[in-house]
Every structure is written in C-alpha cells, then in structure tokens.
Design a protein around this motif. Structure first.
Motif, PDB file in Angstrom:
ATOM      1  N   UNK A  11      11.826   7.930   0.352  1.00 46.52           N
ATOM      2  CA  UNK A  11      11.694   9.065  -0.787  1.00 46.52           C
ATOM      3  C   UNK A  11      10.775   8.430  -1.775  1.00 46.52           C
ATOM      4  N   UNK A  12       9.789   8.058  -1.428  1.00 46.89           N
ATOM      5  CA  UNK A  12       8.969   7.579  -2.410  1.00 46.89           C
ATOM      6  C   UNK A  12       7.568   8.438  -2.287  1.00 46.89           C
ATOM      7  N   UNK A  13       7.233   9.134  -3.179  1.00 47.61           N
ATOM      8  CA  UNK A  13       6.039   9.888  -2.939  1.00 47.61           C
ATOM      9  C   UNK A  13       4.658   9.213  -2.898  1.00 47.61           C
ATOM     10  N   UNK A  14       4.714   8.007  -3.886  1.00 44.98           N
ATOM     11  CA  UNK A  14       3.480   7.189  -3.626  1.00 44.98           C
ATOM     12  C   UNK A  14       3.247   6.452  -2.388  1.00 44.98           C
ATOM     13  N   UNK A  15       4.322   6.279  -1.829  1.00 45.04           N
ATOM     14  CA  UNK A  15       4.349   5.754  -0.391  1.00 45.04           C
ATOM     15  C   UNK A  15       3.848   6.606   0.520  1.00 45.04           C
ATOM     16  N   UNK A  16       4.058   8.083   0.246  1.00 47.91           N
ATOM     17  CA  UNK A  16       3.303   8.911   1.443  1.00 47.91           C
ATOM     18  C   UNK A  16       1.916   9.043   1.019  1.00 47.91           C
ATOM     19  N   UNK A  17       1.684   9.004  -0.351  1.00 49.92           N
ATOM     20  CA  UNK A  17       0.025   8.820  -0.578  1.00 49.92           C
ATOM     21  C   UNK A  17      -0.659   7.712  -0.114  1.00 49.92           C
ATOM     22  N   UNK A  18       0.036   6.583  -0.249  1.00 48.48           N
ATOM     23  CA  UNK A  18      -0.708   5.354   0.150  1.00 48.48           C
ATOM     24  C   UNK A  18      -0.748   5.282   1.743  1.00 48.48           C
ATOM     25  N   UNK A  19       0.662   5.851   2.503  1.00 47.29           N
ATOM     26  CA  UNK A  19       0.494   6.006   3.941  1.00 47.29           C
ATOM     27  C   UNK A  19      -0.864   6.764   4.394  1.00 47.29           C
TER      28      UNK A  19
END
Length: 77
Positions: A11-19
């Motif tokens: 549920x982490x939108x920053x994680x999606x960007x980082x991925x």
C-alpha cells in the motif's frame, strides 16, 4: 547476491515509484535486484519502517523515501 535491494511495504505509493526506477535501472545496466517487504520481516520493519521505501546497493543503505535514478546509476557504475 542482488546488487540492489528494495525494501517496501504494501500500500505504499512511494514504493511503487521506487520499484519502477529500480526495475528500469537494473534492466538497463544488467544488474540483479530483489524486493523485500517489512510486512514479512520484523527485523526490517524495526530498522526501516519510518524510511520506506529504502534502497540498498551491495547491501549498504543508498536512498530512502524517493529513489534518484541518477544517483542509483552512479552508485552501480
């Protein structure tokens, strides 16, 4: 051992960007990477829960919250 480790949580939108950044850089440079979740590892959760996402390069902390594509490429060069 993968050159890049991305530490995330659900549920982490920053994680999606980082991925997306990590995947693109790793593919371009031909390096391996793995993703680990603090949801699955209590030790990671205790260490990194306030900094997610965290990027490690060769096991050493590199970036947190936002991943700079330029900095990541430089670190892997």
């Amino acid at each position: 051992m993968p050159r890049i480790t991305l530490i995330t949580r659900q549920g982490c939108h920053l994680c999606d960007d980082a991925r997306a950044v990590v995947s693109r850089v790793a593919d371009d440079l031909g390096v391996t990477w793995q993703e680990r979740s603090i949801d699955d590892d209590e030790a990671l959760r205790e260490q990194y829960w306030e900094q997610i996402p965290v990027t490690l390069v060769d096991g050493a902390p590199h970036d947190f919250w936002r991943v700079s594509e330029d900095r990541l490429r430089t670190a892997l060069a």
